[in-house]
Each structure stands twice: as structure tokens, then as C-alpha cells.
Design an enzyme around this catalytic site. Structure first.
Site, PDB file in Angstrom:
ATOM      1  N   ASP A  45      19.252  21.112  40.641  1.00 12.14           N
ATOM      2  CA  ASP A  45      18.286  20.189  40.038  1.00 12.14           C
ATOM      3  C   ASP A  45      17.067  20.054  40.946  1.00 12.14           C
ATOM      4  O   ASP A  45      17.192  19.781  42.143  1.00 12.14           O
ATOM      5  CB  ASP A  45      18.930  18.807  39.857  1.00 12.14           C
ATOM      6  CG  ASP A  45      17.971  17.811  39.206  1.00 12.14           C
ATOM      7  OD1 ASP A  45      17.897  17.800  37.965  1.00 12.14           O
ATOM      8  OD2 ASP A  45      17.297  17.068  39.955  1.00 12.14           O
ATOM      9  N   TYR A  50       8.821  16.812  43.771  1.00 10.73           N
ATOM     10  CA  TYR A  50       9.538  16.827  45.047  1.00 10.73           C
ATOM     11  C   TYR A  50       8.804  17.633  46.108  1.00 10.73           C
ATOM     12  O   TYR A  50       9.055  17.478  47.297  1.00 10.73           O
ATOM     13  CB  TYR A  50      10.950  17.396  44.882  1.00 10.73           C
ATOM     14  CG  TYR A  50      11.859  16.634  43.951  1.00 10.73           C
ATOM     15  CD1 TYR A  50      11.540  15.353  43.494  1.00 10.73           C
ATOM     16  CD2 TYR A  50      13.054  17.190  43.509  1.00 10.73           C
ATOM     17  CE1 TYR A  50      12.369  14.664  42.632  1.00 10.73           C
ATOM     18  CE2 TYR A  50      13.894  16.508  42.639  1.00 10.73           C
ATOM     19  CZ  TYR A  50      13.542  15.251  42.201  1.00 10.73           C
ATOM     20  OH  TYR A  50      14.372  14.581  41.346  1.00 10.73           O
ATOM     21  N   LYS A  79      11.317  19.315  36.269  1.00 14.68           N
ATOM     22  CA  LYS A  79      10.798  18.147  35.559  1.00 14.68           C
ATOM     23  C   LYS A  79       9.270  18.122  35.514  1.00 14.68           C
ATOM     24  O   LYS A  79       8.593  18.500  36.474  1.00 14.68           O
ATOM     25  CB  LYS A  79      11.307  16.864  36.238  1.00 14.68           C
ATOM     26  CG  LYS A  79      12.817  16.845  36.425  1.00 14.68           C
ATOM     27  CD  LYS A  79      13.279  15.580  37.141  1.00 14.68           C
ATOM     28  CE  LYS A  79      14.752  15.694  37.515  1.00 14.68           C
ATOM     29  NZ  LYS A  79      14.953  16.481  38.736  1.00 14.68           N
ATOM     30  N   HIS A 110       9.911  13.489  33.619  1.00 19.61           N
ATOM     31  CA  HIS A 110      10.409  12.777  34.798  1.00 19.61           C
ATOM     32  C   HIS A 110      10.411  11.254  34.611  1.00 19.61           C
ATOM     33  O   HIS A 110      11.369  10.578  34.970  1.00 19.61           O
ATOM     34  CB  HIS A 110       9.578  13.161  36.026  1.00 19.61           C
ATOM     35  CG  HIS A 110      10.344  13.080  37.306  1.00 19.61           C
ATOM     36  ND1 HIS A 110      10.194  13.999  38.320  1.00 19.61           N
ATOM     37  CD2 HIS A 110      11.268  12.200  37.744  1.00 19.61           C
ATOM     38  CE1 HIS A 110      10.989  13.686  39.322  1.00 19.61           C
ATOM     39  NE2 HIS A 110      11.646  12.604  38.997  1.00 19.61           N
TER      40      HIS A 110
END
Length: 305
Positions: A45, A50, A79, A110
Site C-alpha cells: 500500500d 507519502y 492514492k 485519499h
């Protein structure tokens, strides 16, 4: 138990245990992803926001080369970030380029809120008063409709949502053509979110749990209910907290960059209805949410679950 699978409403299978990469540091996440794949993980994931998708992609490539398995044997999620709600395919293309992939198995919204794509920061634009620069007239339903178009491109196998409360799901589901395959939410015995879990089960939406241990410093690892079950089953509190989700029919993301912990997180145990009832007692005195962004938006999360 890296081989346990759950069936999505698309007919595809999602591995019950996944490796989460949120907050996994640059310089470490490549090795973590590669080790996880070598160790038997088949669910990774990630997310554009990020900031580590390039290394995640390098880790995927390394893991595939080391094991000899094919790309189709992995389940990769990424996402759509909030500043790209009006540029859905563009954000997907960026992620695919960073990951070095032709497609992802699951693409999630998200958060159901749009941020200014022309603001003073690519990911976290702010207004002069320091609050988030949001586009309040951009509906998450319209963003999801744009995500639906991606299914015809072959770049995504399934679409879904993240951080959706029941209220947001009730706004979305009746107004779109494709029911989300997944709703990824913060979930653990201190935040069971039963209202959302039940609604998703009714609509055929699979739950993936993130932050299954709570968070750093969370009391869950020392909770008497968790510790007692761990002692009874000869395992660790962390194993009990991960097993909780799989026993509920949810997939779960275990986050670590430490090889020994990545291996340890595979030790899922079978929990009975009685075990789950014991864990349900943890939230009786109140729930605790550990992930709640300062977007200045009421996401409709219930105070109690």
C-alpha cells in the site's frame, strides 16, 4: 498468513495482510518493500503524498527479481492526493511513473476533500491565515466520477475511497456508477467504526484497516484484553491487533521497515467470536482516533463507533 485473500466486488482478490508505507523513511523503504515481497507479502500500500513512491517502486522491482514471481501476483494500491482532485489521471500517471508500473490494482481517493491545485504548495497549500487552501465547491462525488473513467484506461483495476465516514458514503454511493471496491479507514479496537463497517458490508465495499496498532505510544499494545489474548495464544499483542481485522473480514496494513518486524507481522492467529467480544470491550469507555488531519472539515466521523 500472507496467503489469506478476500474477494472484492470486482471479483478480484485482495491479500488480507499488506505492507503499509506511510512514514516509511527514504533510504529504508526500498529494502523494506523488497524484504516483504521475499517474505511472502503480496499486498503493498502506497500513496503519492507519502513522497516515497520511487523507492517503493524500486523495492517492488527488486522483490520481483529476487522471487521470480510476476507483477500480476502482487496487489498494489496507491492514492489520489487532494491537490489533484481536478487532475485525476495526471496524478495517477505521476504515481505510475514513480512506481515504475503500467497499472495499479487499486486506486483510492485519499480524502474526500479538494485542495487548491494552484496554491502555494504542491501538496499542502495554505491560506494566509495558515489554514488549508481548500476548494470547497469541488464535490468528492465529481472527483470519484473522474476516477471511474480510469477503469477504461487499463491503468487501474479497481477504484475506491479512503477515510470515508458513513455520511460521505451515503452521499457517494447513490450517485455513481461504480460502487467503491474498498474504503480504507483508521481501524483498531479503540476505533471499531462499526457503523461504517456495517454500511460497507451492506453495500459490498471491502474495509482495509490502517493504523491497526493505534499509533506510536498507543495504549493498545498494553491493553489488558490484548495482552491476555496474546498470552493465551502464545503470540504478541501486535499479532492479536492485526488478527482482529482479519477475523472481522477486513484486510489490514502492517507498517514497518524492520525486517524482523515485517516477518513477525505475518504471524496471524485465529480469533473466536468470544475473543472479538473481549476486544470489543476496549472501546466501551470511549473511542480514540489517532489520525485526524487539520483540514478544517467535518468529515462526518461519529464520536462513538
Amino acid at each position: 498468513m500472507t496467503d489469506t485473500l478476500f474477494k472484492l466486488n470486482t471479483g478480484a482478490n485482495i491479500p488480507a495482510l499488506g505492507l503499509g508505507t506511510w512514514q516509511s523513511p527514504e533510504g529504508q523503504v526500498r529494502a523494506a518493500v523488497a524484504h516483504a515481497i521475499k517474505s511472502g507479502y503480496r499486498h503493498i500500500d502506497c500513496a503519492y503524498v507519502y513522497g516515497n513512491e520511487k523507492e517503493v517502486g524500486d523495492g517492488i522491482k527488486e522483490g520481483l527479481a529476487a522471487t521470480g514471481i510476476s507483477r500480476s501476483e502482487l496487489f498494489i494500491t496507491t492514492k489520489l492526493w487532494c491537490t489533484y482532485h481536478t487532475r485525476v489521471e495526471q496524478n495517477l500517471n505521476i504515481s505510475l511513473g514513480l512506481l515504475g508500473l503500467d497499472y495499479v490494482d487499486l486506486y483510492l481517493m485519499h480524502w474526500p476533500i479538494a485542495m487548491n491545485p494552484n496554491g502555494n504548495h504542491e501538496k499542502f497549500p495554505k491560506l494566509p491565515d495558515g489554514s488549508r487552501d481548500l476548494i470547497r465547491d469541488r464535490s468528492h462525488v465529481d472527483t470519484y466520477k473522474d476516477m471511474q473513467k480510469l477503469l477504461k484506461t487499463g491503468k487501474v483495476k479497481a477504484i475506491g475511497v479512503c477515510n470515508y465516514s458513513k455520511r460521505y458514503l451515503e452521499e457517494l454511493v447513490p450517485n455513481v456508477d461504480v460502487v467503491p471496491a474498498v474504503n480504507q479507514i483508521e481501524n483498531h479496537p479503540l476505533l471499531p467504526q462499526q457503523e461504517i463497517v456495517d454500511y460497507c458490508k451492506e453495500k459490498g465495499i471491502h474495509i482495509t484497516a490502517y493504523s491497526p496498532l493505534g499509533s506510536t505510544g498507543s495504549p493498545l499494545m498494553k491493553d489488558p484484553h490484548v495482552v491476555k489474548l496474546a498470552e493465551e495464544k502464545g503470540t504478541t499483542p501486535g499479532s492479536i491487533l492485526l488478527s482482529y481485522h482479519i477475523a472481522r473480514g477486513s484486510s489490514v496494513l502492517a507498517k514497518s521497515v524492520t525486517p524482523s518486524r515485517i516477518d513477525e507481522n505475518k504471524h496471524i492467529v485465529k480469533l473466536s467470536d468470544g475473543d472479538l467480544a473481549s476486544l470489543a470491550e476496549i472501546s466501551q469507555k470511549g473511542v480514540t482516533r489517532f489520525v485526524y488531519p487539520e483540514f478544517g472539515v467535518d468529515f462526518g466521523f461519529p464520536d462513538k463507533s
